[in-house]
Scaffold this active site. Structure first.
Site: not given
Length: 229
Positions: A10, A12, A14, A41, A118-119, A151, A175, A177, A179-180
C-alpha cells in the site's frame, strides 16, 4: 500462476507519510494543524469507502479535496481557494517514511517481487514514488482506477493477483491501514500490518495479520526468518 512471492505495498500511510502535509498546514493554521491533518485523512478514507459502496467512483484526489473542504468547515478554517490548491499540491509530493528506502532495498536483496498497490491513480502514485526516490524498486504500480472502485472491495485484491500473476497464497499485502489488511485477509492473502504508531489499534474483528511489524525493514527480516526457504 507463478509460484513467486509477491509483496504488494500500500502507498498512502504505508510507504508515503500522509502526515507529511503538517508543515504546510502549520504555516497557515498553527496549532490547529495536527487535528486538521488527522481529520483530513480520516475523511479522505471515509469518502472513498462511501463512494465505493455507492458505486459512484471518482479519482482518489477528488476524495482528498472534498475531505479538505470538510475539514475546513468542521474546524472553522476558511482557507482561500489558492491555499487549498497549494495544500493539494503538497499531497503530490508527500515524503516517504524513513524506513521505506532501506526496507525496499532489503526486499530486493531477498529476491522478492514488489508492487505498489493503491487507491490513488497510477499517475499520482508514479509521481509520489518517483519524488520519494523509491519507484525503481517496484515491478509495477497497480491502481484501483481500472475497476473504478476502492479498497477493501474484494475485486480490487483479485485485480492485484491477476495483474501480478500470482496466487493468493503467494501474495502478501503490506499496509499500515488495518482496513486494507482485513480486505486482503478476506481474499485469502497473507498480510503484514505496519504499525506506524504506538497508539494504532488493529480492528478487533477476529482475523489477525500474518505479521505485525513496526517497520518495513523489520518486516523483511521477519519474513526471511519465517517464510524464506
Amino acid at each position: 500462476m507463478s509460484q513467486k512471492t509477491v509483496l504488494a505495498f500500500d502507498v498512502y500511510g504505508t510507504l508515503i507519510d500522509t502526515q507529511g502535509v503538517l508543515d504546510a498546514l502549520q504555516q497557515v493554521m498553527g496549532d490547529t494543524a495536527p487535528a486538521f491533518s488527522k481529520l483530513w485523512r480520516e475523511k479522505q478514507l471515509e469518502y472513498s469507502f462511501r463512494r465505493g459502496l455507492m458505486r459512484d467512483y471518482v479519482d482518489f484526489s477528488v476524495c482528498t479535496r472534498h475531505a479538505l473542504d470538510f475539514a475546513c468547515q468542521a474546524l472553522k478554517q476558511p482557507l482561500e481557494e489558492a491555499v487549498r490548491n497549494e495544500l493539494m499540491a503538497v499531497y503530490k509530493t508527500l515524503p516517504a517514511f524513513p524506513d521505506a528506502l532501506a526496507g525496499l532495498e532489503a526486499a530486493k536483496a531477498a529476491g522478492l517481487t514488489c508492487y505498489a498497490f493503491s487507491n490513488g491513480s497510477a499517475a499520482a502514485v508514479e509521481g509520489l514514488l518517483a519524488h520519494a526516490g523509491i519507484r525503481d524498486f517496484f515491478a509495477g504500480v497497480i491502481s484501483v482506477e481500472v475497476l473504478q472502485t476502492f479498497k477493501p472491495n474484494p475485486d480490487v485484491y483479485q485485480h492485484l493477483l491477476n495483474t501480478a500473476e500470482v496466487n493468493a497464497e503467494n501474495a502478501w499485502l503490506i499496509s499500515g491501514n488495518p482496513f486494507d489488511v482485513l480486505g486482503a485477509l478476506n481474499h485469502g492473502m497473507k498480510t503484514a500490518w505496519v504499525k506506524r504508531s504506538d497508539e494504532a489499534i488493529f480492528d478487533p474483528w477476529g482475523p489477525e495479520p500474518t505479521i505485525e511489524t513496526s517497520s518495513i525493514i523489520n518486516l523483511v527480516n521477519q519474513y526471511k526468518q519465517k517464510y524464506k526457504k
